[in-house]
Scaffold this active site. Structure first.
Site, mmCIF file in Angstrom:
data_model
loop_
_atom_site.group_PDB
_atom_site.id
_atom_site.type_symbol
_atom_site.label_atom_id
_atom_site.label_comp_id
_atom_site.label_asym_id
_atom_site.label_seq_id
_atom_site.Cartn_x
_atom_site.Cartn_y
_atom_site.Cartn_z
ATOM 1 N N LEU A 1 -1.646 3.234 11.919
ATOM 2 C CA LEU A 1 -2.691 4.139 11.434
ATOM 3 C C LEU A 1 -3.585 3.397 10.452
ATOM 4 O O LEU A 1 -3.402 3.471 9.239
ATOM 5 C CB LEU A 1 -2.075 5.383 10.803
ATOM 6 C CG LEU A 1 -2.986 6.623 10.796
ATOM 7 C CD1 LEU A 1 -3.324 7.055 12.221
ATOM 8 C CD2 LEU A 1 -2.340 7.771 10.060
ATOM 9 N N ASP A 2 -4.543 2.668 10.989
ATOM 10 C CA ASP A 2 -5.495 1.917 10.172
ATOM 11 C C ASP A 2 -6.436 2.878 9.448
ATOM 12 O O ASP A 2 -6.874 3.879 10.026
ATOM 13 C CB ASP A 2 -6.296 0.987 11.085
ATOM 14 C CG ASP A 2 -7.441 0.313 10.360
ATOM 15 O OD1 ASP A 2 -7.168 -0.575 9.535
ATOM 16 O OD2 ASP A 2 -8.600 0.692 10.607
ATOM 17 N N ASP B 1 1.174 7.975 8.009
ATOM 18 C CA ASP B 1 1.538 6.577 8.240
ATOM 19 C C ASP B 1 2.947 6.486 8.814
ATOM 20 O O ASP B 1 3.201 5.801 9.813
ATOM 21 C CB ASP B 1 1.510 5.775 6.927
ATOM 22 C CG ASP B 1 0.126 5.329 6.517
ATOM 23 O OD1 ASP B 1 -0.642 4.941 7.398
ATOM 24 O OD2 ASP B 1 -0.166 5.360 5.310
ATOM 25 N N GLU C 1 2.736 -2.853 10.496
ATOM 26 C CA GLU C 1 2.271 -2.961 9.116
ATOM 27 C C GLU C 1 3.177 -2.184 8.169
ATOM 28 O O GLU C 1 3.308 -2.530 7.002
ATOM 29 C CB GLU C 1 0.835 -2.444 8.985
ATOM 30 C CG GLU C 1 0.300 -2.616 7.573
ATOM 31 C CD GLU C 1 -1.042 -1.938 7.339
ATOM 32 O OE1 GLU C 1 -1.744 -2.360 6.412
ATOM 33 O OE2 GLU C 1 -1.364 -0.989 8.063
ATOM 34 N N GLU C 2 3.799 -1.142 8.675
ATOM 35 C CA GLU C 2 4.588 -0.255 7.826
ATOM 36 C C GLU C 2 6.010 -0.750 7.578
ATOM 37 O O GLU C 2 6.743 -0.147 6.798
ATOM 38 C CB GLU C 2 4.635 1.144 8.443
ATOM 39 C CG GLU C 2 3.274 1.761 8.721
ATOM 40 C CD GLU C 2 2.404 1.856 7.484
ATOM 41 O OE1 GLU C 2 2.943 2.078 6.384
ATOM 42 O OE2 GLU C 2 1.176 1.688 7.610
ATOM 43 N N ASP D 1 0.839 -1.191 0.000
ATOM 44 C CA ASP D 1 0.000 0.000 0.000
ATOM 45 C C ASP D 1 0.880 1.249 0.000
ATOM 46 O O ASP D 1 1.947 1.279 0.629
ATOM 47 C CB ASP D 1 -0.902 0.030 1.246
ATOM 48 C CG ASP D 1 -1.851 -1.157 1.288
ATOM 49 O OD1 ASP D 1 -2.304 -1.576 0.212
ATOM 50 O OD2 ASP D 1 -2.118 -1.663 2.387
ATOM 51 N N ASP E 1 -0.867 -1.977 13.814
ATOM 52 C CA ASP E 1 -1.125 -1.144 12.638
ATOM 53 C C ASP E 1 -1.196 0.278 13.170
ATOM 54 O O ASP E 1 -2.179 0.646 13.826
ATOM 55 C CB ASP E 1 -2.449 -1.546 11.975
ATOM 56 C CG ASP E 1 -2.732 -0.756 10.710
ATOM 57 O OD1 ASP E 1 -2.031 0.243 10.467
ATOM 58 O OD2 ASP E 1 -3.669 -1.126 9.976
ATOM 59 N N GLU F 1 -4.655 -6.964 12.803
ATOM 60 C CA GLU F 1 -6.043 -6.582 12.509
ATOM 61 C C GLU F 1 -6.991 -7.717 12.915
ATOM 62 O O GLU F 1 -7.886 -7.528 13.738
ATOM 63 C CB GLU F 1 -6.197 -6.223 11.024
ATOM 64 C CG GLU F 1 -5.501 -4.932 10.665
ATOM 65 C CD GLU F 1 -5.536 -4.606 9.164
ATOM 66 O OE1 GLU F 1 -5.643 -3.406 8.829
ATOM 67 O OE2 GLU F 1 -5.449 -5.531 8.340
#
Length: 362
Positions: A138-139, A92, A115-116, A86, A136, A296
């Site tokens: 910043l979902d 983020d 996630e990043e 993404d 995560d 998540e």
């Protein structure tokens, strides 16, 4: 005229030359039930208090950055991609740095998965502790630039006995998750949090004292199923299996409203409070699902189930199971998610049964 703020126990109607704002002493809590206090009372684990304090501090920093994003020129892309391909937004990257810095320097973490970041973050031995955290930061960040609600999601594990801290400590099912939570950044900043086997509790950030205050004790799904709401990205409906399509058709024919924010935290938070169902199933386009299991699927499943709801995979890898029972084979493993109250999830289970599949009666 001038304005003066007075703390009064009785109300005066006016005073010469001043507009008076009347505040009662009852507005101030002399015994604030803070997040740190709650964690200590529930766990008696000093390391866990330190960990939740670090998570809380990073979420306060993220909340401040989200609130100032327009003024501070934090909208737009950072020019990079995250671990799952993404596009990364500026916020983020900033939120990720805030989480990592707070957790690494807490002294109670050994391994972090974000996630990043494509690879896990290993905490230096001199600052390492017993916890492993997946998050995560910043979902829903695709919504940042249009000012829609975003959030943070996290799950916490303990190192395996004898481990020095590695990614394998996190490659376990939700049964081993110590605690999980999410934070919603919107008109208020709210943290929803639970311990393994415990109740679900909500905390609201009081900006006047900079603390998360216990405001939603023992959060549970509405016992009657609550409002008739389904939440799904219907742009993927061409790729859904027939039971999913039939279930959504059933909801439409029976007076359900469609509500889909596109930020998982916002959609799940609404689902817990109002009732209904949230669907992000595996499909022909994404046979492994779209959402990430460690930061998540598992934390949201833990919260949903301990609030009295259902967290199912739907039809996944030939069978219907629980999200909490899935074991990730790598740190960014994906999963499908069907989450909601029994009333609405049972509709899907009945469709699976009608299709000849082995589905549970809830």
């Amino acid at each position: 005229t001038q304005t003066r703020l007075l703390l009064l126990s009785s109300h005066n109607s006016e005073a010469a030359g001043y507009n008076i704002v009347i505040m009662s002493s009852e507005m101030f809590d002399s015994d604030a039930k803070t997040l740190n206090r709650f964690v200590m009372q529930q766990s008696h684990d000093h390391d866990l208090v330190i960990l939740m304090n670090a998570i809380g501090t990073s979420c306060k920093l993220i909340a401040s950055a989200v609130n100032r994003a327009g003024i501070a020129n934090l909208y737009g892309l950072a020019g990079e991609m995250n671990s799952t391909g993404d596009d990364q937004k500026k916020l983020d990257v900033l939120a990720d740095d805030m989480m990592i810095n707070a957790l690494v320097n807490s002294g109670v973490c050994s391994i972090l998965v974000s996630e990043e970041k494509e690879e896990p973050i290993v905490v230096p031995p001199g600052r390492a502790g017993k916890f492993c955290v997946a998050f995560d930061p910043l979902d829903g960040s695709s919504n940042i630039d249009c000012n829609v609600s975003v959030g943070t999601i996290f799950s916490v594990y303990e190192k395996k006995p004898g481990s020095d801290g590695s990614a394998s400590d996190l490659l376990r099912s939700g049964a081993d998750c110590v605690c999980a939570g999410y934070v919603a950044y919107s008109s208020a900043v709210e943290m929803v949090f639970t311990f393994r086997g415990g109740e679900v509790h909500g905390f609201c950030l009081d900006p006047t004292i900079g603390e998360f205050i216990h405001t939603r004790p023992k959060m549970i799904f509405p016992q009657d199923g609550g409002k008739k709401i389904y939440s799904a990205n219907e742009g993927n409906s061409l790729h859904w299996d027939e039971p999913i399509k039939n279930t959504v058709d059933h909801f439409k024919k029976n007076g359900y409203a469609a509500r889909y924010v596109g930020s998982m935290v916002a959609d799940i938070h609404r689902t817990i409070l109002y009732g209904g169902i949230y669907l992000y199933p595996a499909d022909n386009k994404s046979p492994k699902g779209k959402l990430r299991l460690l930061y998540e699927g598992i934390p949201m499943a833990m919260i949903i189930e301990q609030a009295g709801g259902i967290a199912s995979t739907g039809l996944f890898q030939g069978k219907i199971g629980k999200v909490s029972e899935l074991v990730p084979d790598e740190i960014h493993a994906k999963c499908p998610i069907i989450m909601g109250g029994k009333r609405d999830v049972q509709v899907l289970m009945d469709e699976y049964k009608a299709a000849g599949l082995d589905a549970p009666t809830l």
